[in-house]
Motif scaffolding. Structure first.
Motif, PDB file in Angstrom:
ATOM      1  N   MET A   1     -52.315  59.620  71.961  1.00 17.25           N
ATOM      2  CA  MET A   1     -53.451  60.045  71.134  1.00 17.25           C
ATOM      3  C   MET A   1     -53.081  59.892  69.670  1.00 17.25           C
ATOM      4  N   ASN A   2     -53.827  59.039  68.969  1.00 17.73           N
ATOM      5  CA  ASN A   2     -53.512  58.759  67.574  1.00 17.73           C
ATOM      6  C   ASN A   2     -54.165  59.739  66.609  1.00 17.73           C
ATOM      7  N   LEU A   3     -55.281  60.331  67.013  1.00 18.94           N
ATOM      8  CA  LEU A   3     -55.995  61.258  66.137  1.00 18.94           C
ATOM      9  C   LEU A   3     -55.298  62.614  66.068  1.00 18.94           C
ATOM     10  N   LYS A   4     -55.449  63.281  64.915  1.00 19.46           N
ATOM     11  CA  LYS A   4     -55.041  64.673  64.847  1.00 19.46           C
ATOM     12  C   LYS A   4     -55.925  65.488  65.786  1.00 19.46           C
ATOM     13  N   PRO A   5     -55.396  66.526  66.408  1.00 15.36           N
ATOM     14  CA  PRO A   5     -56.203  67.321  67.346  1.00 15.36           C
ATOM     15  C   PRO A   5     -57.516  67.817  66.736  1.00 15.36           C
ATOM     16  N   GLN A   6     -57.454  68.311  65.491  1.00 14.50           N
ATOM     17  CA  GLN A   6     -58.671  68.826  64.862  1.00 14.50           C
ATOM     18  C   GLN A   6     -59.701  67.716  64.654  1.00 14.50           C
ATOM     19  N   ASP A   7     -59.226  66.507  64.336  1.00  9.64           N
ATOM     20  CA  ASP A   7     -60.151  65.389  64.122  1.00  9.64           C
ATOM     21  C   ASP A   7     -60.806  64.971  65.437  1.00  9.64           C
ATOM     22  N   LEU A   8     -60.036  64.962  66.511  1.00 12.61           N
ATOM     23  CA  LEU A   8     -60.607  64.607  67.806  1.00 12.61           C
ATOM     24  C   LEU A   8     -61.667  65.620  68.216  1.00 12.61           C
ATOM     25  N   LEU A   9     -61.388  66.911  68.039  1.00 17.88           N
ATOM     26  CA  LEU A   9     -62.367  67.946  68.384  1.00 17.88           C
ATOM     27  C   LEU A   9     -63.636  67.788  67.558  1.00 17.88           C
ATOM     28  N   THR A  10     -63.478  67.518  66.277  1.00 18.13           N
ATOM     29  CA  THR A  10     -64.644  67.347  65.405  1.00 18.13           C
ATOM     30  C   THR A  10     -65.447  66.114  65.809  1.00 18.13           C
ATOM     31  N   ASP A  11     -64.764  65.033  66.168  1.00 22.79           N
ATOM     32  CA  ASP A  11     -65.462  63.823  66.606  1.00 22.79           C
ATOM     33  C   ASP A  11     -66.253  64.084  67.890  1.00 22.79           C
ATOM     34  N   MET A  12     -65.705  64.886  68.787  1.00 19.51           N
ATOM     35  CA  MET A  12     -66.431  65.212  70.012  1.00 19.51           C
ATOM     36  C   MET A  12     -67.683  66.030  69.706  1.00 19.51           C
ATOM     37  N   PHE A  13     -67.555  66.984  68.789  1.00 24.11           N
ATOM     38  CA  PHE A  13     -68.720  67.790  68.408  1.00 24.11           C
ATOM     39  C   PHE A  13     -69.802  66.900  67.795  1.00 24.11           C
ATOM     40  N   LYS A  14     -69.392  65.983  66.922  1.00 24.80           N
ATOM     41  CA  LYS A  14     -70.370  65.074  66.294  1.00 24.80           C
ATOM     42  C   LYS A  14     -71.062  64.202  67.341  1.00 24.80           C
ATOM     43  N   ALA A  15     -70.319  63.743  68.329  1.00 24.39           N
ATOM     44  CA  ALA A  15     -70.914  62.922  69.389  1.00 24.39           C
ATOM     45  C   ALA A  15     -71.935  63.723  70.195  1.00 24.39           C
ATOM     46  N   GLU A 267     -62.160  60.406  76.356  1.00 26.99           N
ATOM     47  CA  GLU A 267     -61.586  59.355  77.189  1.00 26.99           C
ATOM     48  C   GLU A 267     -61.048  58.206  76.350  1.00 26.99           C
ATOM     49  N   LYS A 268     -61.784  57.848  75.301  1.00 31.97           N
ATOM     50  CA  LYS A 268     -61.334  56.772  74.423  1.00 31.97           C
ATOM     51  C   LYS A 268     -60.023  57.122  73.731  1.00 31.97           C
ATOM     52  N   ALA A 269     -59.795  58.418  73.530  1.00 35.41           N
ATOM     53  CA  ALA A 269     -58.560  58.864  72.881  1.00 35.41           C
ATOM     54  C   ALA A 269     -57.436  59.089  73.889  1.00 35.41           C
ATOM     55  N   GLY A 270     -57.686  58.798  75.152  1.00 37.32           N
ATOM     56  CA  GLY A 270     -56.662  58.995  76.170  1.00 37.32           C
ATOM     57  C   GLY A 270     -56.521  60.424  76.636  1.00 37.32           C
ATOM     58  N   VAL A 271     -57.564  61.208  76.460  1.00 36.89           N
ATOM     59  CA  VAL A 271     -57.567  62.615  76.861  1.00 36.89           C
ATOM     60  C   VAL A 271     -58.564  62.800  78.003  1.00 36.89           C
ATOM     61  N   LYS A 272     -58.151  63.440  79.082  1.00 39.86           N
ATOM     62  CA  LYS A 272     -59.036  63.634  80.232  1.00 39.86           C
ATOM     63  C   LYS A 272     -60.033  64.756  79.949  1.00 39.86           C
ATOM     64  N   PRO A 273     -61.338  64.471  80.028  1.00 40.10           N
ATOM     65  CA  PRO A 273     -62.323  65.540  79.865  1.00 40.10           C
ATOM     66  C   PRO A 273     -62.520  66.313  81.172  1.00 40.10           C
ATOM     67  N   VAL A 274     -62.559  67.613  81.085  1.00 42.53           N
ATOM     68  CA  VAL A 274     -62.833  68.474  82.241  1.00 42.53           C
ATOM     69  C   VAL A 274     -64.098  69.263  81.914  1.00 42.53           C
ATOM     70  N   LEU A 275     -65.210  68.890  82.534  1.00 44.52           N
ATOM     71  CA  LEU A 275     -66.490  69.543  82.265  1.00 44.52           C
ATOM     72  C   LEU A 275     -66.613  70.784  83.136  1.00 44.52           C
TER      73      LEU A 275
END
Length: 425
Positions: A1-15, A267-275
């Motif tokens: 995962m190349n993104l900072k954790p906070q940036d990935l979380l923010t990107d998910m919220f924006k999506a 998923e694009k960041a290589g992190v498994k989503p668990v809904l």
């Protein structure tokens, strides 16, 4: 995962927010043009943006109409009048707007078409009280409901039976015209009768059920409101009412679609989503303890998934106010998660309302990381005291971790993400 954790979380919220934007959701559901007039009405935090999107894509003749949205959420339209009013506690502007909407659909014929644009927040924006109940009464009842800990479906059941426009009454006013509802859901379960208290859909619930809710939460209501419910005069429009024969309803955006959009980013960041679900309810701090427990299980046992993964959930939790802090169910959830995790390594979180407003604050929510509690203690904050005082906004604002988006012009309820990494980043 190349993104900072906070940036990935923010990107998910924006999506998640972007997936529910009216510009994307309105076009597939536009109805065919009528022989007569096309009138557009609506209410909710997304209603103005929905009206703008409809105007942009409507190529089937003249349209007119009026919608009401929250203060600060208006966008320009050419043919549809945009009004603003208060949320979550109604005001006179909302009552005036509701009357204007009722006037817009009066004297329609079976050759006419009404397109109704409904989203979360519409209940407070359409505060036409039933006979004998004043706007001040509605405001007091609404405040009591918000403080009671009642679920959104319970609150809306009471609202429908004390209204002159909700619970299918606006749909009845549109008859005999064809009515097409385009709805953005912000409620657990996506039941149209609970979205904006269902002004244009039938309501199978009863006055007695509304009374049961008032008794259950020990809510004080004026005598006129109690008389309306006990007499049955506040009964709503039922599913078999002939005036609703020409009503069609489409859910054009839902919390589940928002979660799926966020999952793709993970998923694009290589992190498994668990809904974990899009309709989770309960006290914010209690739901938080469950989520924290799942996150710790991932770290310790690799269940229900192995890190890196992100726990995604939606719905609408509740806060029973006991303190005098600045509230917010998402920040209360997040603060309770942080306390339960107690600085656990490699766990980060974000919780926010997709409309950009958590509670009555112009703040969507917040983020936490493994250092949040220590940074709070360094500032002289006591996390448990902040939680007991219902002051999540004050807590995260002091840390510089508030999530501020401004009006998002949509609303598919709360978004929660807990990111679990194998090691601290």
């Amino acid at each position: 995962m190349n993104l900072k954790p906070q940036d990935l979380l923010t990107d998910m919220f924006k999506a998640a927010v972007n997936a529910a934007q009216p510009e994307h959701c309105i076009p597939p559901y536009l109805p065919t043009a009528p022989r007569g007039r096309t009138v557009v009405i609506g209410a909710g935090k997304a209603s103005a943006a929905m009206a703008q999107a409809l105007e942009r894509h409507w190529k089937q003749g003249p349209i007119s109409g009026v919608v009401v949205t929250r203060y600060g959420y208006a966008v320009p339209c050419e043919h549809i009048k945009i009004l603003e009013a208060a949320h979550p506690v109604p005001d006179q502007a909302g009552e005036d707007a509701a009357h204007e909407i009722l006037a817009a659909v009066s004297q329609l014929t079976e050759d006419d078409l009404v397109i109704c644009l409904i989203s979360g927040g519409g209940s407070s924006l359409l505060p036409v009280a039933a006979e004998g109940i004043t706007l001040a009464d509605k405001q007091a009842i609404n405040k009591a409901l918000l403080r009671s800990g009642a679920s959104i479906s319970e609150m809306n059941c009471v609202r429908r039976h004390l209204s002159a426009i909700k619970g299918g009454r606006l749909a009845a006013a549109c008859a005999p015209a064809r009515l097409v509802n385009l709805i953005i859901s912000d409620v657990p379960g996506d039941n149209p009768m609970d979205i904006a208290s269902g002004p244009t859909v039938p309501d199978p619930t009863t006055c007695e059920q509304a009374l049961d809710i008032i008794r259950r939460y020990d809510i004080t209501i004026p005598d006129a409101a109690r008389d309306l419910l006990t007499s049955g005069k506040g009964e709503t429009i039922k599913p078999d009412d002939a005036r609703l024969a020409q009503v069609t309803t489409h859910l054009i955006a839902t919390p589940q679609l928002a979660l799926l959009a966020a999952a793709k980013i993970a998923e694009k960041a290589g992190v498994k989503p668990v809904l974990l679900g899009d309709s989770i309810e309960g006290e914010s701090r209690d739901v938080a303890k469950v989520m924290a427990g799942i996150a710790l299980s991932v770290k310790q046992h690799g269940q229900p998934a192995t890190a890196p993964c992100v726990l995604l959930s939606g719905g609408e939790t509740t806060v029973t106010l006991k303190g005098n802090g600045r509230g917010g169910r998402n920040v209360e959830f997040l603060l309770s998660v942080a306390i339960a995790l107690n600085g656990a390594d490699g766990i980060y979180g974000l919780a926010g309302d997709t409309d950009g407003v958590d509670g009555q604050e112009e703040i969507a929510g917040a983020l936490f990381d493994p250092s949040s509690l220590q940074r709070a203690w360094d500032l002289g904050l006591r996390p448990l005291d902040s939680l007991d005082n219902n002051d999540g906004h004050g807590f995260f604002e002091a840390l510089g971790d508030a999530l501020i988006t401004g009006p998002t012009l949509t609303n598919v309820n709360d978004f929660r993400a807990i990111l679990i990494l194998p090691n601290s980043v």
